[in-house]
Design a protein around this motif. Structure first.
Motif, mmCIF file in Angstrom:
data_model
loop_
_atom_site.group_PDB
_atom_site.id
_atom_site.type_symbol
_atom_site.label_atom_id
_atom_site.label_comp_id
_atom_site.label_asym_id
_atom_site.label_seq_id
_atom_site.Cartn_x
_atom_site.Cartn_y
_atom_site.Cartn_z
ATOM 1 N N VAL A 18 0.839 -1.205 0.000
ATOM 2 C CA VAL A 18 0.000 0.000 0.000
ATOM 3 C C VAL A 18 0.879 1.263 0.000
ATOM 4 C CG1 VAL A 18 -1.689 1.331 1.334
ATOM 5 C CG2 VAL A 18 -1.930 -1.153 1.123
ATOM 6 N N MET A 19 0.825 2.014 -1.063
ATOM 7 C CA MET A 19 1.626 3.224 -1.246
ATOM 8 C C MET A 19 3.102 2.996 -0.927
ATOM 9 S SD MET A 19 -0.907 6.292 -0.190
ATOM 10 C CE MET A 19 -0.400 7.451 -1.464
ATOM 11 N N ASN A 20 3.541 1.765 -1.082
ATOM 12 C CA ASN A 20 4.936 1.357 -0.859
ATOM 13 C C ASN A 20 5.394 1.423 0.588
ATOM 14 O OD1 ASN A 20 5.410 0.833 -3.627
ATOM 15 N ND2 ASN A 20 5.607 3.028 -3.986
ATOM 16 N N VAL A 21 4.518 1.808 1.505
ATOM 17 C CA VAL A 21 4.923 1.877 2.915
ATOM 18 C C VAL A 21 4.021 1.026 3.814
ATOM 19 C CG1 VAL A 21 5.862 4.203 2.638
ATOM 20 C CG2 VAL A 21 3.534 3.921 3.498
ATOM 21 N N GLY A 22 2.861 0.609 3.308
ATOM 22 C CA GLY A 22 1.913 -0.130 4.140
ATOM 23 C C GLY A 22 1.999 -1.630 3.920
#
Lengths: 345, 345
Positions: free
Chosen positions: A277-281
């Protein structure tokens, strides 16, 4: 073989104008475009030695990707640029949108010594990559000649997905894919998945939507429609769906949930890529994680070796791993322990 | 003003070697790097006229973004490249990772006529952008001189978020932000949000985490910790949280849910940017949508006008809109009707 005169004739300009374009001297934009088109049409090769110029390094690399809309390609470009910057190289980015003409324009830049080498994620049927006369690293596809191919272990990925479905008792699975059917590493995703499932005695089928790599609204509707048609009275024909990318898996999961099915209780979904998720989640779906940083590193390392005439590898296949992302049974509640490292090198 | 001799002395090489680097002729990589470092340290300006060269267009542009990990920047670069390709320009991508030195290296490329112009999303305190002596389009920041600033209407965005919280009965709101405090359009997000809420008699506060634009794991932990500290016995000190980007809003929402709070029932969250699940699905959170395609178009249009000495705008502020994404009260069940258009031009 085309000469500078042929180019001038084709473009309807003087030889001097062609020469100026080749030397990057200003000519009217309209003329420049006609000359560049003629050069590409005739596949004219500048003889830098005949021009009395010495072929020199530009310390620039170009990367061809289908687009930066698919987060996998955006991350790949992010890391390739980061590795290149650390060694003093700059990066041109070309979103091909599956247009072979746009790819050719960069190939010709390498041939004219305006770019040192090319990294290509391409599914075009261009013949320029076979026996390439320029430094080339290809992602997922093998070519005859001197190029290098970097890929994740697609066979391993297909097998991991199959094992998950087998171990959780699936009885009817499907591989839903989109993208090129040209020979390449990615075909192994589906082949190995289907073979492994069949060997385990599970009903196994596949459907292919389009040779386009880019996901557009038409394709999304087609996939949604297929899922709807496969579902009657709250039951889907399949209890395990393996998708060729996380973007597709996400579209499939959404459509299943719209139809009132519970994922993973009613049926399981596995994607490919390992996007979060958005590269951080968290992970969007259960997925086969491609080692994107290691792939970026292998691309740059082998391309620079090739450019500098040092030994390089013809093929680099990097291991993948399965991560439960809530769309398969028995996924851990805890996030993936390796997940947190993703923002740093 | 530094001369070529100063550069040679600083680099510990001959004037001839410096000259070769300037003319892009091969020299040993180590020497090339030393010369380039000396050029940047001394801010040496190549006098192309003294060299007998004519300043010529390269039909290349460079874009500086913090990274391509934040999907907003990846989309922006995707569309900028698409517009440029259509008019025959190529694009260098520089991920600054908030490193002013990396930005300077591209600024100097423009000054040396190796790139025609620069599009910059920068929060560095570099003084190179003020009164820029090269074609520059800046996103979000205004500079003295001849550059152009393109931004979304941040004041409108802050007001839309405030109005949503006011209309749904919030009594205690906070603006959580990350990124530069340097003067620029983005500061208006928070200012207008807080002013509008205060004028409506709502308790309004703010917290700032870091000047870094890039979101790293340390920052994520800090934000999560702040949310935890603001929450006791299943109650948060705030009933409306406005975050400076969707990535932050997503981190905040996740942490609230981990703490057992229900979004939007217990408290509401609004982000900024308008990002959607893998760019094809629904919105991650309720958000202020930046018109990223129109911003890309405005950047390229004004930069090319500036390069070609045609009239251009000094400031382009494009309207935003609020979209309910499930983290605010009264959001429609139906997806945003404009959402489907996002994959096409």
């Amino acid at each position: 073989m085309a000469t500078i005169k042929d180019v001038a004739e084709k473009a309807g300009v003087s030889v001097g104008t062609v020469s100026k374009v080749l030397r990057n001297v200003y000519v009217r934009p309209e003329n420049r475009r006609r000359v560049e088109e003629a050069i590409e049409l005739l596949n004219y090769q500048v003889n830098t030695y005949a021009q009395g110029l010495r072929a020199s390094q530009t310390y620039t690399i170009a990367i061809i990707v289908p687009d930066l809309i698919n987060p996998f390609f955006a991350l790949l470009v992010n890391y390739v640029e980061q590795v290149l910057a650390a060694i003093g190289y700059r990066l041109f980015v070309c979103n091909s949108h599956c247009n072979a003409g746009r790819e050719l324009s960069y190939i010709n830049m390498v041939r004219r010594n305006k770019v040192d080498g090319l990294i290509a994620v391409t599914y075009s049927n261009s013949t320029e990559y076979e026996n390439a006369d320029f430094p080339l690293v290809s992602i997922d596809r093998h070519y005859a000649g001197e190029s290098c191919c970097v890929a994740s272990d697609n066979a391993m990925g297909g097998e991991l997905a199959a094992r998950k479905f087998i171990d959780t008792g699936c009885r009817s699975v499907i591989y839903i894919h989109n993208g090129s059917l040209l020979e390449g590493e990615t075909l192994k995703r589906g082949h190995t998945f289907l073979n492994t499932c069949r060997q385990a005695g599970i009903r196994s089928t596949e459907i292919h939507f389009s040779e386009e790599t880019t996901l557009d609204n038409v394709r999304i509707r087609q996939i949604e429609q297929f899922i709807s048609q496969s579902t009657r009275d709250g039951r889907c024909d399949y209890d395990g769906i393996f998708a060729s990318s996380d973007v597709h898996a996400m579209v499939i999961r959404r459509q299943l949930e719209r139809l009132g099915l519970k994922v993973p209780e009613d049926l399981q979904v596995i994607g490919y890529d390992g996007m979060r998720v958005m590269n951080v989640g968290g992970y969007y779906v259960s997925t086969i994680v491609q080692p994107v940083k290691e792939m970026a590193l292998a691309c740059v390392d082998n391309l620079i070796r090739r450019i500098e005439n040092r030994p390089y590898e013809r093929s680099v296949i990097l291991p993948v791993r399965f991560v439960g992302g809530g769309t398969t049974k028995g996924d851990p509640d805890q996030p993936d322990p390796e997940a947190e490292a993703d923002l740093t090198w």
